[in-house]
Design a protein around this motif. Sequence first.
Motif, PDB file in Angstrom:
ATOM      1  N   UNK A   1      37.524  34.603  35.380  1.00 39.75           N
ATOM      2  CA  UNK A   1      38.113  35.953  35.494  1.00 39.75           C
ATOM      3  C   UNK A   1      39.551  35.950  35.991  1.00 39.75           C
ATOM      4  N   UNK A   2      39.979  34.885  36.650  1.00 39.71           N
ATOM      5  CA  UNK A   2      41.328  34.863  37.203  1.00 39.71           C
ATOM      6  C   UNK A   2      42.388  34.610  36.137  1.00 39.71           C
ATOM      7  N   UNK A   3      41.951  34.271  34.921  1.00 41.22           N
ATOM      8  CA  UNK A   3      42.907  34.046  33.840  1.00 41.22           C
ATOM      9  C   UNK A   3      43.310  35.333  33.134  1.00 41.22           C
ATOM     10  N   UNK A   4      42.609  36.421  33.444  1.00 41.49           N
ATOM     11  CA  UNK A   4      42.883  37.702  32.775  1.00 41.49           C
ATOM     12  C   UNK A   4      43.539  38.645  33.778  1.00 41.49           C
ATOM     13  N   UNK A   5      44.716  39.109  33.448  1.00 45.72           N
ATOM     14  CA  UNK A   5      45.460  40.008  34.335  1.00 45.72           C
ATOM     15  C   UNK A   5      45.789  41.270  33.540  1.00 45.72           C
ATOM     16  N   UNK A   6      44.921  42.286  33.647  1.00 46.01           N
ATOM     17  CA  UNK A   6      45.137  43.500  32.861  1.00 46.01           C
ATOM     18  C   UNK A   6      45.993  44.515  33.607  1.00 46.01           C
ATOM     19  N   UNK A   7      46.034  44.435  34.946  1.00 48.86           N
ATOM     20  CA  UNK A   7      46.840  45.337  35.773  1.00 48.86           C
ATOM     21  C   UNK A   7      47.395  44.527  36.930  1.00 48.86           C
ATOM     22  N   UNK A   8      48.397  45.027  37.639  1.00 50.59           N
ATOM     23  CA  UNK A   8      48.899  44.315  38.819  1.00 50.59           C
ATOM     24  C   UNK A   8      47.800  44.117  39.864  1.00 50.59           C
ATOM     25  N   UNK A   9      47.914  43.074  40.698  1.00 54.53           N
ATOM     26  CA  UNK A   9      46.849  42.779  41.673  1.00 54.53           C
ATOM     27  C   UNK A   9      46.541  43.925  42.617  1.00 54.53           C
ATOM     28  N   UNK A  10      47.543  44.721  42.983  1.00 51.75           N
ATOM     29  CA  UNK A  10      47.332  45.810  43.934  1.00 51.75           C
ATOM     30  C   UNK A  10      46.966  47.127  43.268  1.00 51.75           C
ATOM     31  N   UNK A  11      46.784  47.119  41.957  1.00 51.97           N
ATOM     32  CA  UNK A  11      46.430  48.346  41.248  1.00 51.97           C
ATOM     33  C   UNK A  11      44.997  48.751  41.596  1.00 51.97           C
ATOM     34  N   UNK A  12      44.788  50.059  41.770  1.00 50.38           N
ATOM     35  CA  UNK A  12      43.469  50.574  42.119  1.00 50.38           C
ATOM     36  C   UNK A  12      42.578  50.609  40.890  1.00 50.38           C
ATOM     37  N   UNK A  13      41.357  50.124  41.059  1.00 47.73           N
ATOM     38  CA  UNK A  13      40.365  50.174  39.977  1.00 47.73           C
ATOM     39  C   UNK A  13      39.094  50.824  40.529  1.00 47.73           C
ATOM     40  N   UNK A  14      38.308  51.377  39.617  1.00 45.50           N
ATOM     41  CA  UNK A  14      36.991  51.906  39.972  1.00 45.50           C
ATOM     42  C   UNK A  14      35.962  50.888  39.511  1.00 45.50           C
ATOM     43  N   UNK A  15      35.167  50.404  40.436  1.00 42.14           N
ATOM     44  CA  UNK A  15      34.171  49.380  40.137  1.00 42.14           C
ATOM     45  C   UNK A  15      32.782  50.003  40.179  1.00 42.14           C
ATOM     46  N   UNK A  16      32.099  49.981  39.034  1.00 36.91           N
ATOM     47  CA  UNK A  16      30.730  50.490  38.934  1.00 36.91           C
ATOM     48  C   UNK A  16      29.809  49.296  38.748  1.00 36.91           C
TER      49      UNK A  16
END
Length: 349
Positions: A192-207
């Motif tokens: 999973x660390x090879x995929x960077x879809x948003x900046x590291x500090x970007x807020x995501x919603x995790x379900x």
Amino acid sequence: MADVLSQNEVESLLSALDPSASSGGGTSRPSTRNNDFNSQISIYDFKRPERVSKEQMRAFRALHESFSREFGAALSGMLRSIIEVKLISVDQLTYSEFVFSLENPTCFNLLESETLDGHIILDISPSIIFPIIDRLLGGDGNSQGAYPNRALTEIEIRLVSRITGLAIEGIESAWSNLCDWKLRVSQVESNPQLVQIVPPNEVIVLISFEVTMGETRGIINLCIPFNTIEPLSNKLTSDTWSAYKKKSPDMRQQLNLEASVSKSKISLKVDLDNSKLTAGEVLNLAVGDVIMCNKGSAQSLTVELEGSPVFTAYPGVYKGHKAISIEKMLAIPKDIIEARVKNAEMAEA
């Protein structure tokens, strides 16, 4: 020359800034005003900004509770086994926290939408994906906690695509009341660390969902960056979303319903007259007696369907059988239903 403060004045200033400050044998009383000010302070972590409101988080939970039920049923049908999918948490955190919390290797699916900018991530833990693959290949799916610590092969990825396809259908169905996602898998990674879809500090919603298959359990994570769904943020309110949304009628279901209803039997009743007889006259009736009606053959009768007056008709004879000829419709069935519903609501009130 500047004034010099006395020792008492210095202690008073210190006690005003820090109620616990005191010197010598003197005592100081905590400032009530200062305590009130401290009680209103709330800690805010700038590394984890709260961009998603509580109401929007409740909307996420309701939407994906519907998804978990549909996905669990579809997965059970595909694997021909009892599969339970349960929503366990809905959180907002940074993308880096999400990535570093995942196993490596894992089944990391990158999904892209045709209607929204950005990507979402569907991560399936190895503890459940390998038992599912085993089940698809004819096994019992009981890994007993042991699964290979490796990336998926090309054949296994093709098999997993059937599972992700069901998940995509469930996600699109859950969100169809707000947006047409039109999702597709663009990339499958094991790290999973090879995929960077948003900046590291970007807020995501995790379900997060827990998948149970017999004694085997695993986690499925759905990661939705907030900037991807930000155009829909105003719709994620209690006034505009619903977990049990209205769906457009399916043509097959509509035809099946019409065919079933058309074969249903209903009660049809025609009142010929409201003549009154005494009890003695009724007791003296015999076969062949004639009862005089108040209505003539030219007067219309009321036809009732299931107790509701719907038509007016004229009495007559057709091929040797008593019959009626429909004159006109009194009320549309839809109006009758609406009137009954309104009367029932008024009675409950």
